[in-house]
Design a protein around this motif. Structure first.
Motif, PDB file in Angstrom:
ATOM      1  N   ASP A   1       0.794  -1.371   0.054  1.00 18.85           N
ATOM      2  CA  ASP A   1       0.092  -0.036   0.076  1.00 18.85           C
ATOM      3  C   ASP A   1       0.845   1.230  -0.038  1.00 18.85           C
ATOM      4  O   ASP A   1       0.229   2.343   0.254  1.00 18.85           O
ATOM      5  CB  ASP A   1      -0.827   0.161   1.269  1.00 18.85           C
ATOM      6  CG  ASP A   1      -0.159  -0.274   2.385  1.00 18.85           C
ATOM      7  OD1 ASP A   1       0.959  -0.526   2.565  1.00 18.85           O
ATOM      8  OD2 ASP A   1      -0.751  -0.063   3.690  1.00 18.85           O
ATOM      9  N   CYS A   2       2.078   1.024  -0.338  1.00 17.70           N
ATOM     10  CA  CYS A   2       2.962   2.222  -0.251  1.00 17.70           C
ATOM     11  C   CYS A   2       2.917   2.942  -1.531  1.00 17.70           C
ATOM     12  O   CYS A   2       3.188   2.446  -2.738  1.00 17.70           O
ATOM     13  CB  CYS A   2       4.294   2.051   0.309  1.00 17.70           C
ATOM     14  SG  CYS A   2       5.736   3.193   0.234  1.00 17.70           S
TER      15      CYS A   2
ATOM     16  N   ASP B   1      -8.497   3.541  -3.052  1.00 17.38           N
ATOM     17  CA  ASP B   1      -9.664   2.904  -3.388  1.00 17.38           C
ATOM     18  C   ASP B   1     -10.649   3.012  -2.376  1.00 17.38           C
ATOM     19  O   ASP B   1     -11.691   2.963  -2.638  1.00 17.38           O
ATOM     20  CB  ASP B   1      -9.442   1.519  -4.068  1.00 17.38           C
ATOM     21  CG  ASP B   1     -10.565   0.870  -4.785  1.00 17.38           C
ATOM     22  OD1 ASP B   1     -10.974   1.443  -5.833  1.00 17.38           O
ATOM     23  OD2 ASP B   1     -11.093  -0.178  -4.161  1.00 17.38           O
ATOM     24  N   GLN B   2     -10.145   2.433  -1.282  1.00 17.58           N
ATOM     25  CA  GLN B   2     -11.173   2.051   0.064  1.00 17.58           C
ATOM     26  C   GLN B   2     -11.901   3.344   0.397  1.00 17.58           C
ATOM     27  O   GLN B   2     -13.000   3.612   0.740  1.00 17.58           O
ATOM     28  CB  GLN B   2     -10.542   1.387   1.192  1.00 17.58           C
ATOM     29  CG  GLN B   2     -11.468   1.196   2.334  1.00 17.58           C
ATOM     30  CD  GLN B   2     -12.269   0.049   2.116  1.00 17.58           C
ATOM     31  OE1 GLN B   2     -12.284  -0.746   1.266  1.00 17.58           O
ATOM     32  NE2 GLN B   2     -13.598   0.086   2.928  1.00 17.58           N
ATOM     33  N   LEU B   3     -10.964   4.592   0.411  1.00 17.67           N
ATOM     34  CA  LEU B   3     -11.678   5.882   0.576  1.00 17.67           C
ATOM     35  C   LEU B   3     -12.672   6.093  -0.322  1.00 17.67           C
ATOM     36  O   LEU B   3     -13.559   6.928   0.135  1.00 17.67           O
ATOM     37  CB  LEU B   3     -10.515   6.833   0.871  1.00 17.67           C
ATOM     38  CG  LEU B   3     -10.771   8.408   1.305  1.00 17.67           C
ATOM     39  CD1 LEU B   3     -11.279   8.184   2.706  1.00 17.67           C
ATOM     40  CD2 LEU B   3      -9.309   8.999   1.295  1.00 17.67           C
TER      41      LEU B   3
ATOM     42  N   SER C   1     -15.653   0.356  -9.709  1.00 21.39           N
ATOM     43  CA  SER C   1     -14.818   1.379 -10.049  1.00 21.39           C
ATOM     44  C   SER C   1     -14.911   2.259 -10.997  1.00 21.39           C
ATOM     45  O   SER C   1     -14.413   3.297 -11.200  1.00 21.39           O
ATOM     46  CB  SER C   1     -13.353   0.871  -9.788  1.00 21.39           C
ATOM     47  OG  SER C   1     -13.192  -0.204 -10.816  1.00 21.39           O
ATOM     48  N   SER C   2     -15.780   1.765 -12.118  1.00 24.17           N
ATOM     49  CA  SER C   2     -16.109   2.491 -13.261  1.00 24.17           C
ATOM     50  C   SER C   2     -17.279   3.137 -13.343  1.00 24.17           C
ATOM     51  O   SER C   2     -17.695   3.839 -14.445  1.00 24.17           O
ATOM     52  CB  SER C   2     -15.903   1.690 -14.544  1.00 24.17           C
ATOM     53  OG  SER C   2     -16.652   0.519 -14.571  1.00 24.17           O
TER      54      SER C   2
ATOM     55  N   TYR D   1     -18.660   6.366  -8.317  1.00 25.70           N
ATOM     56  CA  TYR D   1     -17.329   6.064  -7.984  1.00 25.70           C
ATOM     57  C   TYR D   1     -16.565   7.289  -8.404  1.00 25.70           C
ATOM     58  O   TYR D   1     -15.509   8.083  -7.877  1.00 25.70           O
ATOM     59  CB  TYR D   1     -16.730   4.991  -8.549  1.00 25.70           C
ATOM     60  CG  TYR D   1     -15.274   4.572  -8.141  1.00 25.70           C
ATOM     61  CD1 TYR D   1     -15.036   3.750  -6.845  1.00 25.70           C
ATOM     62  CD2 TYR D   1     -14.344   4.975  -9.081  1.00 25.70           C
ATOM     63  CE1 TYR D   1     -13.765   3.619  -6.646  1.00 25.70           C
ATOM     64  CE2 TYR D   1     -12.910   4.673  -8.531  1.00 25.70           C
ATOM     65  CZ  TYR D   1     -12.686   3.898  -7.608  1.00 25.70           C
ATOM     66  OH  TYR D   1     -11.144   3.747  -6.945  1.00 25.70           O
ATOM     67  N   MET D   2     -16.718   7.497  -9.815  1.00 27.67           N
ATOM     68  CA  MET D   2     -16.140   8.942 -10.298  1.00 27.67           C
ATOM     69  C   MET D   2     -16.266  10.039  -9.624  1.00 27.67           C
ATOM     70  O   MET D   2     -15.608  10.972  -9.516  1.00 27.67           O
ATOM     71  CB  MET D   2     -16.709   8.959 -11.939  1.00 27.67           C
ATOM     72  CG  MET D   2     -15.982   7.876 -12.761  1.00 27.67           C
ATOM     73  SD  MET D   2     -14.103   7.744 -12.772  1.00 27.67           S
ATOM     74  CE  MET D   2     -14.003   5.586 -12.098  1.00 27.67           C
ATOM     75  N   ALA D   3     -17.717  10.129  -9.340  1.00 26.86           N
ATOM     76  CA  ALA D   3     -18.160  11.409  -8.397  1.00 26.86           C
ATOM     77  C   ALA D   3     -17.487  11.688  -7.156  1.00 26.86           C
ATOM     78  O   ALA D   3     -16.928  12.528  -6.794  1.00 26.86           O
ATOM     79  CB  ALA D   3     -19.760  11.585  -8.625  1.00 26.86           C
ATOM     80  N   ALA D   4     -17.675  10.481  -6.771  1.00 20.99           N
ATOM     81  CA  ALA D   4     -16.530  10.625  -5.313  1.00 20.99           C
ATOM     82  C   ALA D   4     -15.351  10.772  -5.436  1.00 20.99           C
ATOM     83  O   ALA D   4     -14.699  11.686  -4.516  1.00 20.99           O
ATOM     84  CB  ALA D   4     -17.114   9.058  -4.555  1.00 20.99           C
TER      85      ALA D   4
END
Length: 1112
Positions: free
Chosen positions: A645-646, A675-677, A728-729, A733-736
């Motif tokens: 995760d780095c 991605d989680q956020l 994710s697409s 998701y894009m708005a967030a």
């Protein structure tokens, strides 16, 4: 005159009290609202304060001006005769209100200058309030004030009057100046002639062009302001018969003096006796008065009343003047042993002054020896520390004294000297030494409280030859001086010479006193922070210190750190460590990246170096662990392990460094939103949208009686929706992601990346399995990674910063469009880094300036020239941050396999019939190929080629044209299907070739080309065929015609009957005579049959060749 009549009448009256209450009007209100008029004054006023000055009487009798024409002033009238209506306050109030209504109904002008209207008062007075302070009745006071025009333009003002109740005392002299420009001023003279000793308040009213305004007026009489400097006099402890005096100051800060008297407190005169006497003499600015307190008995805990009392003489009067002070002397003569307290009250003749109280206390003893300070407080003391104090002893007679300390404290406390002689009326000092031992809590017994740590020791003074003794008490709080260091031992473990190891220790102050401490005598390889190991600890405070150890060479370390306190106590801290010298080293172990925007890239470089070139430990430091064996001389391998995760990339992460060489390492930091956020924010936005929609549905459901629990069922599955791989697409998701990107506030992360080191080379097949890696040789690189909000973002391709062209054929061009947006509130100028000029990527359309919120499109070309992967980074530079675009593409060389190699022979065909044949082309490359089929006979350059010499003139070896005999009809002899299309990667395409001649010829031919992407020829196939007029034919022999037909037109014969020409075959037989037996000459002829639609039941077969031979 009315006022003087009222004063004469009032002076004749016997008594009265002036009670008058007034109500001060506001600046804009009517001046007629008052509660008591001057005519209602009923207080008696002394005649001496109402007299008028002689100067004023002379001005009243003298006539200075003779009038030019007679008026009312020349008529005789009785000034003492005043009508009752004129004295009626209601009549005065009505007349005043009528006057004010007349002024209020005037026409006022608004001042508007440059579109701005002047609001508020247009005239300011300086001073803002007319204040006659500390006046005396009968005197005349005058003051000048200035009125300043504070409006925007020319203005004027005139005097309206003063408050009704001030007309008998105040007169105003004002000459209207006429028009006054802005900023100019005029003067007004106000005269105050006080007739009564009362405070007055009112106002002087004016009228300006813009409206009425007023100036407040105050008249304050003289008054007394009295205060004492202290309220308690403590005489202390004295022997019976002594005389002690103290003073107290009475101060008057007012302008009016008064008389006062001192007496005992009311109700307490029966419990104490006091006498007062005056001391002669006058002090500068004050008067000294002495009061004697004697024969008083008062215990603070219990009051014992004496039987004989003498009262204080209350008829004693003194006077204190204005702005002066008086000193009162209090004399204490103790007569009876015990505690004494007395309270006194100062009464004033002025009724407006409140009485002032003070008290006096003292202690009287009957022993000739006493200690002025019976309680010796040593404050807070530490164990094993010496504390000293001086005890003063006083006596009236000559005595021999002994000093004793209780047995329990004999080991800890001492008085020096232990005995002594004291002269009469003198004092003697005894030295008190206190050295508390750690055994004090057990030795002191009941004198020491272990919980509070308070020590209370009685000390006795014995008078030799007398049974009397005097006691005094020593108080102290005893505490420890220990400093606790936790833990007491530190093991740093294995530490390389290129890094520092940190351990934390806690230093605790066990004392209730603050203590200074410091670590002294530190070795050069140890550092203590903060403040280099020095500091102050508050009572019972704990402080965490960082012990930093940095090995200077490879060996085993064992040492002690010494911490000293301010009283020179030492506390030890034991430490152990093992120094390690790894085979490799890093050029620097700390990388500080610049502030990097989200989705941007920052790059830093470092080196991995192998300095182990010799095994001689005498010339330089050699790699080893502690005192162990040396590392082998030779190449060393390394491997960086970056967490998953780095957001850091290290290239290369694995490598080998030979002795005396170094390897370049590139470290890249690319912060992104997790991605989680993004998924959590998407869920919150979806839940809010679902809740809003559900509320609307609930309102509608109430009208139709629908169960509202069923409405919220879709919201329960939102958390499951984000687990879908394709989420994710989605738009949510894009708005967030866009919302978090625009509201990012920055973060700072630290990462420590380990680099494992092993001696030897890494095997490409087995990897690092054949190497033994010691964990003690591990190197570490620390990364400081600040991330900030971007000012420029990519809005195309779902906000991705990677431009992936994918697979593109070599030599072909692909275009990508990237849209960027300025999300900062400022105008932004863009700059671009330079792409490789010899590379396949080209920025076609850069953007120079972006307004806030503006979108612009960038165009990038990709034209590979080799069969490989290409990667470049394009930095879009702004004033604050950079946006990095990662551009990648794969150049692929198209590869195909054809089932026909070079020639496709269609065979023999009966003229005006056709035959078909198929071949297959397979796409063996990784990209989809777009193809087209071209025939040279249909080429656009065919006409130009015909302008050259015919091909049959040249030899067959020099001919380059493959187009042979063509149909007379103009139609192509060969046709292909399909002629264009796409072949998917890994797939194949079948092609059908149709041969349809319209006359007999043995030289039908054409060239078929498979062209990819409209420019590259992948395959060239020669098409050949022959046509016969009849199904059976004979072939062979020597050729009797040219292989290419002439373009000349053959005219038909003139005879009506066309006879078919006879075709001859020329056979050539060659005989070669040799030494051996003679071989016959041989030649072959082929006789064939062609399958046609007319003979469909017959098979096409080749007749056996006929062999002709002749023996010579």
């Amino acid at each position: 005159m009315k006022t003087w009549q009222y004063i004469e009448k009032t002076c004749k009256s016997s008594a009265g009290a002036i009670s008058q209450s007034r109500c001060s009007p506001s600046a804009g209100s009517s001046a007629g609202e008052r509660t008591v008029s001057v005519g209602e004054i009923s207080e008696q006023i002394a005649p001496d304060v109402l007299c008028e000055s002689s100067e004023e009487e002379e001005w009243g009798d003298e006539t200075l001006i003779e009038p030019e024409f007679p008026g009312l002033w020349s008529q005789e009238c009785d000034l003492h005769k005043v009508s009752k209506e004129a004295m009626d306050p209601k009549v005065k109030k009505d007349s005043f209100e009528k006057k004010m209504e007349g002024y209020q109904t005037g026409i006022f002008h608004k001042q508007i200058v440059s579109g701005h209207e002047r609001k508020g008062c247009t005239f300011y007075s300086k001073p803002s309030c007319i204040h006659f302070k500390d006046f005396d009745v009968g005197h005349i006071y005058k003051k000048k004030i200035a009125l300043i025009n504070a409006s925007y333009s020319v203005n004027f003002c005139r005097l309206v009057g003063i408050s009704e109740w001030l007309k008998d005392f105040i007169s105003v002299q004002f000459d209207p100046p006429g028009k006054m420009p802005a900023g100019m001023s005029c003067e007004i003279l106000v005269t105050f002639k006080p007739m009564i000793n009362e405070n007055l308040e009112g106002e002087v009213m004016f009228m300006a062009q813009t409206g009425a305004f007023s100036v407040p007026l105050k008249c304050t009489a003289k008054r007394c302001i009295l205060a004492l400097d202290k309220e308690l006099i403590d005489f202390g402890s004295h022997v019976v018969g002594e005389t002690i005096s103290r003073t107290i100051n009475l101060t008057n800060s007012g302008a009016l003096g008064t008389r006062f008297r001192v007496q005992t407190s009311v109700g307490d005169s029966s419990t104490r006796r006091a006498t007062a006497k005056s001391s002669p003499g006058r002090m500068v600015g004050s008067e000294r008065i002495s009061l004697l307190i004697s024969d008083q008995q008062f215990n603070l805990r219990r009051i014992q009343k004496p039987t004989s009392l003498q009262k204080l003489q209350n008829c004693y009067h003194r006077e204190i003047g204005p702005f002066s002070s008086v000193k009162l002397q209090i004399i204490f003569v103790p007569a009876i042993p015990g505690d004494v307290q007395a309270e006194f009250v100062i009464m004033f003749d002025n009724s407006d002054c409140k009485p002032l109280c003070f008290s006096a206390i003292g202690v009287s003893t009957d022993v000739p020896v006493w200690v002025p300070n019976p309680n010796i407080d040593l404050k807070i003391c530490m164990y094993d520390q010496l504390y000293q104090d001086c005890v003063a002893i006083r006596t009236k007679t000559t005595l021999r004294l002994k000093f004793e300390v209780c047995k329990e404290l004999s080991k800890h406390m001492e008085l020096l000297p232990k005995a002594g002689y004291i002269q009469a009326q003198s004092s003697f000092s005894v030295q008190l030494k206190f050295l508390p031992r750690p055994s004090l809590p057990e030795d002191a017994g009941s004198y020491f409280n272990k919980e509070t740590r308070v020590l209370e020791v009685p000390v006795t003074i014995l008078i030799v030859d007398k049974a009397k003794k005097v006691n005094f008490t020593v108080h102290a709080i005893v505490t420890t001086s220990d400093l606790e260091i936790s833990p007491a031992q530190i093991n740093f473990g294995y530490c390389t010479v290129y890094e520092a190891v940190q351990a934390n220790v806690t230093v605790t102050n066990k004392s209730i006193l603050p203590q200074e401490f410091g670590f002294v005598g530190l070795p050069e390889f140890v550092e203590i922070q903060p403040n280099d190991g020095l500091g102050i600890l508050l009572p019972l405070e704990s402080l965490t210190l960082d012990i930093i150890f940095k090995a200077s060479k490879a060996q085993e370390y064992s040492f002690e750190l010494t911490c000293k306190s301010e009283i020179n106590r030492q506390f030890k801290l034991s430490c152990k460590a093992v120094g390690v010298h790894p085979p490799l080293e890093l050029s620097h172990s700390l990388v500080r990246f610049a502030a990097t925007a989200l989705n941007g890239v920052s790059t830093a470089t470092l080196y991995v170096m192998n300095s182990h070139v010799s095994a001689n430990r005498l010339t330089h430091a050699v790699p080893r662990t502690g005192s162990g064996e040396l590392a082998p001389l030779g190449p060393a391998s390394f491997e960086f392990c970056v967490p998953e995760d780095c957001p850091v990339t290290i290239t290369p992460s694995v490598g080998v460094v030979f002795p005396g060489k170094k390897s370049l390492i590139q470290v890249s930091f690319s912060p992104t939103l997790s991605d989680q956020l993004i998924r959590e924010e998407a869920v919150r936005r979806l839940c809010r949208a679902a809740a809003t929609g559900a509320e609307i549905q609930v309102r509608n459901a109430k009208n139709y009686s629908v169960d509202s629990d069923l409405i919220f069922f879709p919201a329960l599955s939102l958390t499951k929706m984000i687990l879908i791989p394709g989420f994710s697409s989605s738009d949510a998701y894009m708005a967030a992601q866009a919302f978090l990107l625009r509201n990012f506030r920055g973060r700072f992360d630290k990462y420590i990346i380990p680099c494992f080191v092993a001696s030897g080379c890494i095997d490409e097949k087995k990897g690092s399995e054949n190497l033994s890696c010691s964990p003690y040789n591990t190197l570490y690189v620390e990364l400081h990674c600040p991330a900030v909000a971007p000012s420029l973002v990519v809005t195309s391709d779902n906000g991705e910063n990677t431009v992936n062209f994918g697979d593109v054929a070599v030599g072909h061009r692909m275009i990508k469009r990237i849209t960027v947006q300025n999300i900062s509130p400022e105008k932004m100028e863009l700059g671009f880094s330079v792409l490789n000029p010899n590379g396949p990527f080209l920025l076609v359309r850069p953007v120079g300036m972006l307004e806030p919120g503006e979108n612009e499109t960038l165009i990038i070309y990709f034209c590979p020239n080799e069969n490989k992967w290409f990667f470049e980074m394009l930095d879009i530079q702004t004033a604050k941050t950079n946006l990095t675009l990662r551009i990648t593409g794969h150049g692929v060389t198209p590869s195909t396999v054809c089932s026909v190699e070079e020639v496709l022979n269609m065979g023999y065909v009966i003229a005006r019939e056709k035959v078909t044949s198929t071949f297959k082309i397979q796409n063996t490359s990784t990209l989809t190929l777009r193809y087209s089929i071209q025939l040279d006979s249909l080429s656009s350059t065919r006409d130009k080629d015909r302008q050259r010499l015919p091909s049959f003139i040249t030899s067959s070896l020099q001919r380059t044209e493959f187009v042979g005999t063509q149909n007379y009809s103009g139609l192509s002899v060969f046709s292909i299907f399909p002629t264009e299309g796409e072949i998917v990667a890994g797939k194949s395409q079948d092609f059908t070739v149709t041969f349809s001649p319209d006359h007999e010829s043995l030289y039908y031919s054409d060239c078929l080309k498979v062209v990819l992407f409209g420019k590259d020829t992948a395959h060239t196939i020669h098409l050949k065929g022959a046509a016969r007029a009849r199904p059976v034919f004979v072939a062979g022999g020597a050729p009797l015609d040219v292989p290419v037909e002439s373009l000349a037109v053959t005219l038909p014969r003139s005879s009506p009957e066309l006879q078919e020409p006879v075709k001859s075959i020329l056979l050539i037989l060659e005989y070669i005579k040799g030494e051996s037996s003679a071989a016959p000459a041989v030649t072959e002829l082929e006789v064939g049959a062609i399958q046609s639609a007319q003979f469909a039941s017959k098979k096409v077969k080749r007749i056996k060749s006929a062999v002709l031979w002749q023996a010579l």
